[in-house]
Design a protein around this motif. Structure first.
Motif, PDB file in Angstrom:
ATOM      1  N   GLY A 130      11.403  11.156  12.234  1.00  0.00           N
ATOM      2  CA  GLY A 130      10.736   9.940  12.697  1.00  0.00           C
ATOM      3  C   GLY A 130      11.741   8.979  13.296  1.00  0.00           C
ATOM      4  O   GLY A 130      12.949   9.147  13.103  1.00  0.00           O
ATOM      5  N   LYS A 179      -1.455  -1.922  19.773  1.00  0.00           N
ATOM      6  CA  LYS A 179      -1.315  -0.894  18.742  1.00  0.00           C
ATOM      7  C   LYS A 179      -1.935  -1.413  17.450  1.00  0.00           C
ATOM      8  O   LYS A 179      -1.621  -2.505  17.010  1.00  0.00           O
ATOM      9  CB  LYS A 179       0.176  -0.557  18.501  1.00  0.00           C
ATOM     10  N   THR A 223       4.294   6.737  10.609  1.00  0.00           N
ATOM     11  CA  THR A 223       5.289   6.946  11.664  1.00  0.00           C
ATOM     12  C   THR A 223       6.295   8.039  11.319  1.00  0.00           C
ATOM     13  O   THR A 223       7.232   8.282  12.073  1.00  0.00           O
ATOM     14  CB  THR A 223       6.060   5.631  11.886  1.00  0.00           C
ATOM     15  N   SER A 259      12.618   0.176  14.135  1.00  0.00           N
ATOM     16  CA  SER A 259      11.459   1.069  14.034  1.00  0.00           C
ATOM     17  C   SER A 259      10.853   0.976  12.642  1.00  0.00           C
ATOM     18  O   SER A 259       9.633   0.940  12.474  1.00  0.00           O
ATOM     19  CB  SER A 259      11.849   2.528  14.278  1.00  0.00           C
ATOM     20  N   GLY A 306       7.213  -0.523  12.052  1.00  0.00           N
ATOM     21  CA  GLY A 306       6.258   0.482  11.563  1.00  0.00           C
ATOM     22  C   GLY A 306       5.698   0.156  10.192  1.00  0.00           C
ATOM     23  O   GLY A 306       4.723   0.758   9.770  1.00  0.00           O
TER      24      GLY A 306
END
Lengths: 483, 98
Positions: free
Chosen positions: A344, B89, A322, A161, A165
């Motif tokens: 997050g 995205k 994020t 992530s 991100g």
């Protein structure tokens, strides 16, 4: 997903691109990883790493991930006894080590020790990588500056992530190179490998930080990007001031891992006007950065006449898109000033002994701070370091900045000591510049001219050096016992 | 099909491969180029393509954000969930911080 997917993607999209050093391509890195992973069928269930950052580091990290094993970098600088205890806590495990750490490890049961070079020469054949985003990916010992170190658990979903991100796939130009000099057992040493690799930015490793060598390597390898902790930047600035020559290829320098003294960053900005500076704030438990003060923010803060914009040079910028950061009081209610709470997908907040996130996913950073009306986050330091004097909360950082701004002061650390009248009194340990000799009274009036009288240190001791951990983080608790 | 994070799928009609990052809990109809996606260890039958390029490293999600996938191998074919096109995205403009 698994972090090894990043390596597979890069190796399939641009196999010939140099990933590491001067010639290791993405295809080479994937092949070496696969061979090592293939050798670990039936090996112990974790992979520990007690060595410096060399090409064996990414290979072992990805091979561990490939086989679903957690990767546990530990400090090779630890003395024999703590190292033995820490390795004992990770056994049974494969351990990459050589020299003294390997000798210490040989006395620990359950460790299968291989030298880093041996890992690079593996000849196994691996099945498909394990795909379970919930598996622990990296176990890191937190700095432990205020308490005993804890083992933070970062799962594949946290680290992937963070990478997805914060960087775009193969977005780096062909001439970009990053210099990694933070050790493997620091979150920035791991996160920096992953983000550079996913961005397609060539990685150059400096196994043991030394400022003059860092500067030499940055020039020789045409380094465009780097991350340093504040003590490293202070030493780099000193080398550049003394020897000149600048850093002509460097475009982007990020710093984090502790409070940056204002004089250091201001001097760095003056010496390196063409470099974009980034202040990154994050914790081990949050998979690296959660807030970033970017190059444009730095320039605006330096040149603006508006005090609210100028003071942002002392902030850590705004949260990543994020990530959410809020300020709460000690009862958990939203407040203007208080503790920073973060939430997050990259936030683990989990330790080997249990999770510390609440039911809504919030993790308490134990850092005090506040957020301005434009969303810039100001970190005031560890809550454990706050000095409570006569009911007033004082943050050491503000008083340290005032002391360090004195031309004769090289370093300063401020902390509370018990006081019958005030509960706690402000104490300061000061390291003077060579040849300087101001008295405690001079420093007290200097601080008194800049801050409210409650912040003037009642006790000042002069020292040759401040106690710091091996990454330069101040060990404030040690000072408390010394005055 | 039922999805979960980490599951890898391939297009039935092109070279494209994806990995699921976030998944709704229920049964879904995920397609590429109008044909249901298949487990990544099965073979695709490449077709003429529909003019939609899937670029490696791009993330796609549905309107609710419950489904998010990452393209791990480039190919062609529009991604759809229950007949609705997934959208890319937006790339972020973050300075490198480590």
């Amino acid at each position: 997903m698994n972090i090894v997917t990043f390596l597979e993607m890069a190796a399939s999209a641009d196999p010939g691109r140099v990933a590491l050093g001067t010639g290791t391509t993405y295809a080479d890195l994937l092949a070496a990883t696969s061979r090592l992973a293939g050798q670990w069928a039936g090996a112990p269930p974790a992979v520990a790493y007690a060595a410096v950052g060399t090409p064996a580091l990414p290979v072992a990290l990805f091979a561990a991930a490939w086989t679903g094993r957690p990767f546990v970098p530990v400090s090779y600088r630890l003395a024999d006894e703590p190292l033995r205890a820490l390795l004992g806590g990770q056994a049974p495990a494969v351990l990459l080590a050589e020299g003294r750490p390997a000798e210490v490890a040989a006395t620990v049961d359950g460790l299968q020790i291989i030298a880093p070079d041996e890992a690079l020469a593996a000849t196994g054949q691996a099945p498909e990588p394990v795909q379970d985003p919930d598996l622990p990916c990296v176990l890191l010992h937190t700095s432990g500056t205020t308490a005993a170190p804890k083992v933070a658990v970062l799962r594949h979903r946290h680290l992937t992530s963070y990478v997805l991100g914060s960087v775009d796939f193969l977005s780096a130009g062909p001439d970009e190179a990053t210099l990694i000099s933070v050790p493997p057992y620091h979150i920035a040493g791991i996160a920096g490998l992953l983000t550079a690799l996913y961005a397609g930015r060539r990685i150059v490793q400096l196994p043991n930080f030394e400022a003059a060598e860092w500067v030499r390597l940055a020039r020789e390898q045409r380094i465009t990007h780097a991350m340093v902790v504040p003590t490293m930047l202070a030493r780099i600035v000193a080398v550049l001031e003394e020897a000149g020559g600048g850093l002509p290829y460097l475009r982007h320098l990020s710093y984090g891992g502790g409070r940056m003294p204002a004089p250091v960053i201001e001097q760095a900005l003056r010496l390196l006007p063409h470099v974009g500076f980034v202040n990154a704030y994050g914790l081990t438990e949050t998979s690296s950065s959660i807030a970033v003060l970017g190059p444009e923010d730095h320039r605006q803060a330096l040149t603006s006449g508006d005090p609210a914009i100028r003071r942002r040079l002392g902030s850590v910028g705004r949260p990543l898109p994020t990530v959410e950061i809020v300020v709460r009081d000690s009862d958990g209610k939203e407040a203007e000033r208080g503790e920073l709470w973060v939430r997050g997908p990259q936030v683990s907040g989990e330790y080997a002994h249990g999770a510390l996130t609440d039911a809504d996913g919030w993790f308490r950073t134990r850092d005090g701070g506040w957020i301005d009306e434009d969303g810039y986050v100001f970190v005031e330091g560890r809550l454990d370091d706050v000095i409570v004097r006569g009911g007033e909360n004082l943050s050491p950082g503000e008083i340290e900045d005032a002391l360090i701004s004195h031309p004769d002061v090289a370093e300063a650390a401020v902390y509370g000591i018990p006081d019958d009248q005030w509960g706690e009194a402000v104490a300061a340990a000061v390291v003077l510049r060579p040849g300087a000799a101001p008295g405690a009274e001079d420093l007290r009036s200097w601080v008194g001219e800049r801050l409210r009288s409650s912040r003037v240190p009642a006790h000042i001791v002069f020292r040759d050096a401040l106690p710091r951990n091996d990454l330069g983080k101040l060990l404030r608790q040690q000072l408390k016992g010394m005055i | 099909m039922k999805l979960h994070p980490g599951i890898r799928l391939r297009s039935a009609v092109s070279e494209a491969e994806i990995i699921v990052i976030r998944a709704p809990g229920d049964e879904v109809d995920l397609r590429c180029g109008g044909v249901p996606m298949i487990p990544h260890d099965q073979l695709a039958t490449p077709g003429p393509g529909d003019g939609h390029d899937l670029l490696i490293g791009k993330r796609y999600s549905d309107a609710s954000g419950d489904l998010e996938v990452l393209v791990t191998k480039a190919g062609t074919g529009q991604l759809t969930l229950g007949g609705q096109a997934l959208t890319i995205k937006a790339a972020k403009a973050l300075p490198s911080s480590d």
